[in-house]
Enzyme design. Structure first.
Site, PDB file in Angstrom:
ATOM      1  N   SER A 106       0.853  -1.188   0.000  1.00  0.00           N
ATOM      2  CA  SER A 106       0.000   0.000   0.000  1.00  0.00           C
ATOM      3  C   SER A 106       0.886   1.234   0.000  1.00  0.00           C
ATOM      4  CB  SER A 106      -0.848  -0.002   1.276  1.00  0.00           C
ATOM      5  OG  SER A 106      -1.526   1.217   1.436  1.00  0.00           O
ATOM      6  N   TYR A 133      -1.474  -0.908  10.701  1.00  0.00           N
ATOM      7  CA  TYR A 133      -1.693  -1.260   9.279  1.00  0.00           C
ATOM      8  C   TYR A 133      -0.436  -0.952   8.465  1.00  0.00           C
ATOM      9  CZ  TYR A 133      -3.789  -1.197   4.573  1.00  0.00           C
ATOM     10  OH  TYR A 133      -4.070  -1.434   3.245  1.00  0.00           O
TER      11      TYR A 133
HETATM   12  P1  NDP Z   1     -11.541  -5.793  -0.335  1.00  0.00           P
HETATM   13  O1  NDP Z   1     -12.059  -5.692   1.065  1.00  0.00           O
HETATM   14  O2  NDP Z   1     -12.468  -5.516  -1.461  1.00  0.00           O
HETATM   15  O3  NDP Z   1     -10.881  -7.223  -0.555  1.00  0.00           O
HETATM   16  C1  NDP Z   1     -10.182  -7.896   0.447  1.00  0.00           C
HETATM   17  C2  NDP Z   1     -10.123  -9.355   0.084  1.00  0.00           C
HETATM   18  O4  NDP Z   1      -9.360 -10.046   1.076  1.00  0.00           O
HETATM   19  C3  NDP Z   1     -11.486 -10.002   0.030  1.00  0.00           C
HETATM   20  O5  NDP Z   1     -11.543 -10.839  -1.102  1.00  0.00           O
HETATM   21  C4  NDP Z   1     -11.537 -10.836   1.311  1.00  0.00           C
HETATM   22  O6  NDP Z   1     -12.301 -11.994   1.056  1.00  0.00           O
HETATM   23  C5  NDP Z   1     -10.072 -11.195   1.471  1.00  0.00           C
HETATM   24  N1  NDP Z   1      -9.718 -11.558   2.830  1.00  0.00           N
HETATM   25  C6  NDP Z   1      -9.769 -10.777   3.946  1.00  0.00           C
HETATM   26  N2  NDP Z   1      -9.391 -11.492   5.012  1.00  0.00           N
HETATM   27  C7  NDP Z   1      -9.084 -12.745   4.555  1.00  0.00           C
HETATM   28  C8  NDP Z   1      -8.644 -13.935   5.171  1.00  0.00           C
HETATM   29  N3  NDP Z   1      -8.429 -14.001   6.492  1.00  0.00           N
HETATM   30  N4  NDP Z   1      -8.441 -15.031   4.403  1.00  0.00           N
HETATM   31  C9  NDP Z   1      -8.667 -14.973   3.080  1.00  0.00           C
HETATM   32  N5  NDP Z   1      -9.078 -13.881   2.438  1.00  0.00           N
HETATM   33  C10 NDP Z   1      -9.293 -12.781   3.178  1.00  0.00           C
HETATM   34  O7  NDP Z   1     -10.295  -4.805  -0.368  1.00  0.00           O
HETATM   35  P2  NDP Z   1      -9.176  -4.471  -1.475  1.00  0.00           P
HETATM   36  O8  NDP Z   1      -9.432  -5.155  -2.741  1.00  0.00           O
HETATM   37  O9  NDP Z   1      -9.020  -3.015  -1.456  1.00  0.00           O
HETATM   38  O10 NDP Z   1      -7.889  -5.095  -0.750  1.00  0.00           O
HETATM   39  C11 NDP Z   1      -6.919  -5.884  -1.399  1.00  0.00           C
HETATM   40  C12 NDP Z   1      -5.545  -5.501  -0.912  1.00  0.00           C
HETATM   41  O11 NDP Z   1      -5.241  -4.171  -1.343  1.00  0.00           O
HETATM   42  C13 NDP Z   1      -5.370  -5.505   0.611  1.00  0.00           C
HETATM   43  O12 NDP Z   1      -4.143  -6.122   0.937  1.00  0.00           O
HETATM   44  C14 NDP Z   1      -5.327  -4.019   0.959  1.00  0.00           C
HETATM   45  O13 NDP Z   1      -4.592  -3.779   2.145  1.00  0.00           O
HETATM   46  C15 NDP Z   1      -4.658  -3.467  -0.275  1.00  0.00           C
HETATM   47  N6  NDP Z   1      -4.853  -2.021  -0.488  1.00  0.00           N
HETATM   48  C16 NDP Z   1      -6.083  -1.499  -0.755  1.00  0.00           C
HETATM   49  C17 NDP Z   1      -6.265  -0.137  -0.920  1.00  0.00           C
HETATM   50  C18 NDP Z   1      -7.603   0.485  -1.154  1.00  0.00           C
HETATM   51  O14 NDP Z   1      -7.699   1.735  -1.129  1.00  0.00           O
HETATM   52  N7  NDP Z   1      -8.648  -0.295  -1.418  1.00  0.00           N
HETATM   53  C19 NDP Z   1      -5.116   0.787  -0.860  1.00  0.00           C
HETATM   54  C20 NDP Z   1      -3.861   0.139  -0.602  1.00  0.00           C
HETATM   55  C21 NDP Z   1      -3.747  -1.218  -0.427  1.00  0.00           C
HETATM   56  P3  NDP Z   1     -13.194 -12.832   2.104  1.00  0.00           P
HETATM   57  O15 NDP Z   1     -13.798 -11.829   3.054  1.00  0.00           O
HETATM   58  O16 NDP Z   1     -14.187 -13.514   1.226  1.00  0.00           O
HETATM   59  O17 NDP Z   1     -12.250 -13.784   2.742  1.00  0.00           O
END
Ligand code: NDP
Length: 246
Positions: free
Chosen positions: A142, A155
């Site tokens: 990030s 975070y």
């Molecule tokens: P979302 O919340 O849309 O997606 C997060 C995903 O992670 C979901 O598919 C969720 O699926 C999965 N997840 C969460 N916990 C678990 C777990 N314990 N085991 C397996 N899967 C898990 O967010 P983003 O797409 O934004 O996030 C993706 C990445 O991008 C993250 O690492 C985030 O930190 C990073 N990021 C995002 C930013 C933003 O502004 N959106 C900015 C910078 C970085 P499920 O709940 O079905 O398990």
């Protein structure tokens, strides 16, 4: 995107946001994609849609915080498609708050998912990639992996940490096993991530910044670019921000 064809790509956090967008994009370019997350009904629907669009895709439910789950996810991909070319460690959560709020359970969860989840993915895939003498590990960090703001200490800590892990992997494996290592660092992206924020202070801040957010497709394109580069080229870091993000 010729080099994406037939590549076997495992993507964690593929049930929404950046992971889902990446899965769909890679499959459109001919990759064999295995989607990993916990919410099965979502994964099922996305995979069915991807197949209807002519893509090759499968899913496996796993909690990335569980080493056994990640082991099983990699075994599933290997059995299904015969190898694993790329692991995209994308799953992450962001329940940020000020340290003095002492939301220590949120700290534990961020460490379990954002750091240990990545390590569990690497542990599961590394023996296979070493045997193959090729592979690519992508980790989604990030902008918060480069800068810290009030409420982001833990975070950001997790996102700094995975940059170190990616660099360590590169130093150890790039020559011996030709494994490529990429850190992808998004800025504000329009996904469900904010739903994991519990602090009203951060929610209010996020509401103000929402208009800036870029589509998860922008991040997916960066990931696809890194994978598509020829095997002798390792894209190590990319930061993708909304143009207007301060
Ligand atoms: P979302 O919340 O849309 O997606 C997060 C995903 O992670 C979901 O598919 C969720 O699926 C999965 N997840 C969460 N916990 C678990 C777990 N314990 N085991 C397996 N899967 C898990 O967010 P983003 O797409 O934004 O996030 C993706 C990445 O991008 C993250 O690492 C985030 O930190 C990073 N990021 C995002 C930013 C933003 O502004 N959106 C900015 C910078 C970085 P499920 O709940 O079905 O398990």
């Amino acid at each position: 995107m010729e080099n994406l064809k037939e590549k076997v790509v495992l993507i964690t956090g593929a049930s929404s946001g950046i992971g889902e967008a990446t899965a769909r994009l890679l499959a459109r370019h001919g990759a064999k994609v295995v989607l990993v997350a916990r919410r099965e009904e979502r994964l099922h629907r996305i995979v069915e849609e991807m197949k209807r669009d002519g893509g090759q895709a499968a899913y496996v439910t796993a909690n990335v915080a569980s080493r056994e789950d990640m082991q099983q996810a990699v075994e599933f991909a290997s059995e299904r498609y015969g190898r694993v070319d790329v692991l995209v460690n994308n799953a992450g959560i962001m329940p940020v708050s000020r340290l003095h709020d002492l939301k220590v359970e949120d700290w534990d969860q961020m460490i379990d998912v954002n750091i240990k989840g990545v390590l569990n993915g690497i542990a599961a895939v590394l023996p296979t990639m070493r045997t193959q003498k090729s592979g690519h590990v992508i980790i989604v960090s990030s902008v918060a992996g480069y800068e810290v703001s009030p409420t982001s200490a833990v975070y950001s800590g997790t996102k700094f940490a995975v940059r170190a892990i990616a660099e360590g992997l590169r130093k150890e494996e790039s020559q011996e096993s030709r494994i490529r290592s990429t850190i992808i660092s998004p800025g504000i992206t329009d996904t469900e991530l904010m739903q994991t924020v519990s602090s009203p202070e951060v929610q209010a801040m996020a509401e103000q910044l929402k208009g800036l957010a870029i589509s998860p497709d922008s991040i997916a394109r960066a990931i696809a670019f890194a994978i598509n580069e020829p095997e002798d080229t390792s894209v190590n870091e990319m930061i993708i921000r909304p143009t207007l993000q301060p």
